[in-house]
Design a protein around this motif. Sequence first.
Motif, PDB file in Angstrom:
ATOM      1  N   MET A 119     -74.396  48.689  30.128  1.00  0.00           N
ATOM      2  CA  MET A 119     -73.905  49.583  28.991  1.00  0.00           C
ATOM      3  C   MET A 119     -72.657  50.417  29.704  1.00  0.00           C
ATOM      4  SD  MET A 119     -74.762  49.890  26.176  1.00  0.00           S
ATOM      5  CE  MET A 119     -75.021  50.995  24.791  1.00  0.00           C
ATOM      6  N   LYS A 120     -72.799  50.895  30.732  1.00  0.00           N
ATOM      7  CA  LYS A 120     -71.689  51.829  31.427  1.00  0.00           C
ATOM      8  C   LYS A 120     -70.372  50.920  31.525  1.00  0.00           C
ATOM      9  CE  LYS A 120     -70.612  54.457  35.628  1.00  0.00           C
ATOM     10  NZ  LYS A 120     -71.048  54.785  36.846  1.00  0.00           N
ATOM     11  N   LYS A 121     -70.301  49.734  31.666  1.00  0.00           N
ATOM     12  CA  LYS A 121     -68.918  48.966  31.605  1.00  0.00           C
ATOM     13  C   LYS A 121     -68.188  49.243  30.419  1.00  0.00           C
ATOM     14  CE  LYS A 121     -69.520  44.128  30.350  1.00  0.00           C
ATOM     15  NZ  LYS A 121     -69.264  42.889  30.816  1.00  0.00           N
ATOM     16  N   PHE A 122     -68.910  49.504  29.253  1.00  0.00           N
ATOM     17  CA  PHE A 122     -68.208  49.553  27.976  1.00  0.00           C
ATOM     18  C   PHE A 122     -67.551  51.005  27.610  1.00  0.00           C
ATOM     19  CE2 PHE A 122     -71.221  46.069  27.081  1.00  0.00           C
ATOM     20  CZ  PHE A 122     -70.305  45.047  26.647  1.00  0.00           C
ATOM     21  N   PHE A 123     -67.972  51.986  28.434  1.00  0.00           N
ATOM     22  CA  PHE A 123     -67.531  53.383  28.402  1.00  0.00           C
ATOM     23  C   PHE A 123     -66.077  53.638  29.291  1.00  0.00           C
ATOM     24  CE2 PHE A 123     -71.789  53.498  26.723  1.00  0.00           C
ATOM     25  CZ  PHE A 123     -71.511  53.941  25.430  1.00  0.00           C
ATOM     26  N   ARG A 124     -65.349  52.621  29.344  1.00  0.00           N
ATOM     27  CA  ARG A 124     -64.337  52.743  30.084  1.00  0.00           C
ATOM     28  C   ARG A 124     -63.072  52.049  29.412  1.00  0.00           C
ATOM     29  NH1 ARG A 124     -65.158  48.541  34.980  1.00  0.00           N
ATOM     30  NH2 ARG A 124     -65.062  46.654  33.895  1.00  0.00           N
ATOM     31  N   SER A 125     -61.837  52.257  29.610  1.00  0.00           N
ATOM     32  CA  SER A 125     -60.670  51.843  29.132  1.00  0.00           C
ATOM     33  C   SER A 125     -60.888  50.196  28.965  1.00  0.00           C
ATOM     34  CB  SER A 125     -59.236  52.148  29.678  1.00  0.00           C
ATOM     35  OG  SER A 125     -59.316  51.801  31.091  1.00  0.00           O
ATOM     36  N   LYS A 126     -60.396  49.401  27.797  1.00  0.00           N
ATOM     37  CA  LYS A 126     -60.459  48.096  27.708  1.00  0.00           C
ATOM     38  C   LYS A 126     -59.676  48.055  26.676  1.00  0.00           C
ATOM     39  CE  LYS A 126     -64.603  49.390  24.893  1.00  0.00           C
ATOM     40  NZ  LYS A 126     -64.436  50.768  25.236  1.00  0.00           N
ATOM     41  N   ILE A 127     -59.626  46.322  26.214  1.00  0.00           N
ATOM     42  CA  ILE A 127     -58.886  45.961  25.313  1.00  0.00           C
ATOM     43  C   ILE A 127     -59.938  45.622  24.043  1.00  0.00           C
ATOM     44  CG2 ILE A 127     -57.774  43.962  24.278  1.00  0.00           C
ATOM     45  CD1 ILE A 127     -56.427  43.479  27.032  1.00  0.00           C
ATOM     46  N   VAL A 128     -59.725  46.062  22.786  1.00  0.00           N
ATOM     47  CA  VAL A 128     -60.724  45.865  22.060  1.00  0.00           C
ATOM     48  C   VAL A 128     -60.006  44.931  20.993  1.00  0.00           C
ATOM     49  CG1 VAL A 128     -62.155  47.945  22.054  1.00  0.00           C
ATOM     50  CG2 VAL A 128     -59.934  47.929  20.712  1.00  0.00           C
ATOM     51  N   ALA A 129     -60.600  43.842  20.503  1.00  0.00           N
ATOM     52  CA  ALA A 129     -60.211  42.930  19.479  1.00  0.00           C
ATOM     53  C   ALA A 129     -61.238  42.973  18.284  1.00  0.00           C
ATOM     54  CB  ALA A 129     -60.153  41.466  20.156  1.00  0.00           C
ATOM     55  N   GLN A 130     -60.605  42.682  17.038  1.00  0.00           N
ATOM     56  CA  GLN A 130     -61.267  42.481  15.811  1.00  0.00           C
ATOM     57  C   GLN A 130     -62.093  41.288  15.988  1.00  0.00           C
ATOM     58  OE1 GLN A 130     -58.809  43.029  12.575  1.00  0.00           O
ATOM     59  NE2 GLN A 130     -60.385  41.829  11.159  1.00  0.00           N
ATOM     60  N   ARG A 131     -63.433  41.147  15.866  1.00  0.00           N
ATOM     61  CA  ARG A 131     -64.051  39.977  15.998  1.00  0.00           C
ATOM     62  C   ARG A 131     -63.852  38.850  15.080  1.00  0.00           C
ATOM     63  NH1 ARG A 131     -68.846  38.001  14.646  1.00  0.00           N
ATOM     64  NH2 ARG A 131     -69.330  39.997  13.230  1.00  0.00           N
ATOM     65  N   ILE A 132     -63.595  39.269  13.924  1.00  0.00           N
ATOM     66  CA  ILE A 132     -63.149  38.309  12.692  1.00  0.00           C
ATOM     67  C   ILE A 132     -61.786  38.114  12.998  1.00  0.00           C
ATOM     68  CG2 ILE A 132     -63.161  37.758  10.456  1.00  0.00           C
ATOM     69  CD1 ILE A 132     -66.145  37.646  11.586  1.00  0.00           C
ATOM     70  N   VAL A 133     -61.273  36.862  13.111  1.00  0.00           N
ATOM     71  CA  VAL A 133     -60.024  36.412  13.151  1.00  0.00           C
ATOM     72  C   VAL A 133     -59.529  35.916  11.778  1.00  0.00           C
ATOM     73  CG1 VAL A 133     -58.146  34.856  14.275  1.00  0.00           C
ATOM     74  CG2 VAL A 133     -60.180  35.817  15.466  1.00  0.00           C
TER      75      VAL A 133
ATOM     76  N   THR B  71     -64.777  42.847  19.667  1.00  0.00           N
ATOM     77  CA  THR B  71     -65.021  42.260  20.875  1.00  0.00           C
ATOM     78  C   THR B  71     -64.359  43.038  22.088  1.00  0.00           C
ATOM     79  OG1 THR B  71     -64.814  39.912  20.048  1.00  0.00           O
ATOM     80  CG2 THR B  71     -64.301  40.136  22.294  1.00  0.00           C
ATOM     81  N   ASN B  72     -65.049  43.294  23.100  1.00  0.00           N
ATOM     82  CA  ASN B  72     -64.388  44.034  24.298  1.00  0.00           C
ATOM     83  C   ASN B  72     -63.959  43.153  25.331  1.00  0.00           C
ATOM     84  OD1 ASN B  72     -65.232  46.875  23.472  1.00  0.00           O
ATOM     85  ND2 ASN B  72     -67.552  45.963  23.328  1.00  0.00           N
ATOM     86  N   ILE B  73     -62.493  43.287  25.511  1.00  0.00           N
ATOM     87  CA  ILE B  73     -62.363  42.797  26.622  1.00  0.00           C
ATOM     88  C   ILE B  73     -61.902  43.763  28.009  1.00  0.00           C
ATOM     89  CG2 ILE B  73     -60.272  41.060  27.325  1.00  0.00           C
ATOM     90  CD1 ILE B  73     -60.281  40.231  24.492  1.00  0.00           C
ATOM     91  N   ILE B  74     -62.639  43.283  29.189  1.00  0.00           N
ATOM     92  CA  ILE B  74     -62.346  44.134  30.309  1.00  0.00           C
ATOM     93  C   ILE B  74     -61.645  43.302  31.314  1.00  0.00           C
ATOM     94  CG2 ILE B  74     -63.560  45.487  31.881  1.00  0.00           C
ATOM     95  CD1 ILE B  74     -65.583  46.041  29.723  1.00  0.00           C
TER      96      ILE B  74
END
Length: 161
Positions: A1-15, A40-43
Motif C-alpha cells: 500500500m505504501k508504494k501508492f503514496f508516492r509520486s507517480k503517473i496516474v492514467a484514466q483506466r477507461i480509454v 491506473t497507477n504507473i510507478i
Amino acid sequence: MKKFFRSKIVAQRIVAHIKDHIKITCAFDKEGLFTFNTITNIIIENKEYDTQFILLLLNSKVVQYYTYKFIYQNAIRSMDFYEAYAKQIPIPKANKNQQQKIISLVEQMLELQKKYHDEKISGGEKERLKQQIDNIDYEIDQEVYKLYELTPEEIKIVDES
C-alpha cells in the motif's frame, strides 16, 4: 500500500475510443495521493527514466497510435488501460540530456497553456500564445519521432491517425 503514496503517473483506466484512434489520458501525481479503481497507477522503477519523460511518451501521438494498433488491435469500443497494457508499450532509449530536452519543451508548453487560459488574455495575444503552443507541440512530436526512429512515411501515418 505504501508504494501508492508516492509520486507517480496516474492514467484514466477507461480509454476513450475517438473515431479511428484512442486517447490515453495521463497526468503526474507529485503528491502521492490515494487513487481508486478508476485510475491506473504507473510507478517508474527504472531509474534510467525520468517519470516526466515517461508521462510525455504516454501522452504522445506515437504511443497513442501504437497502443491502438498493436495492443488494442483496432478495438472500436472503450478499453481498460491496466498496468499490464502499459508495460507492453516500448520505451525508446534516451539519455538524460535527451529526456531533459523534451521535458523542458513540455514545461514551456504548460506555462504557455496557463497564460493562454488566463481570462485576462484576449485577441492578438491569445493568437500569439496559441501559435507558440502549436510550435512547441510540433517540436515535441518531432523529438519523440526521432527517439522512436520513425521514417517520414511512419510519421505521416501517425500524424494522419
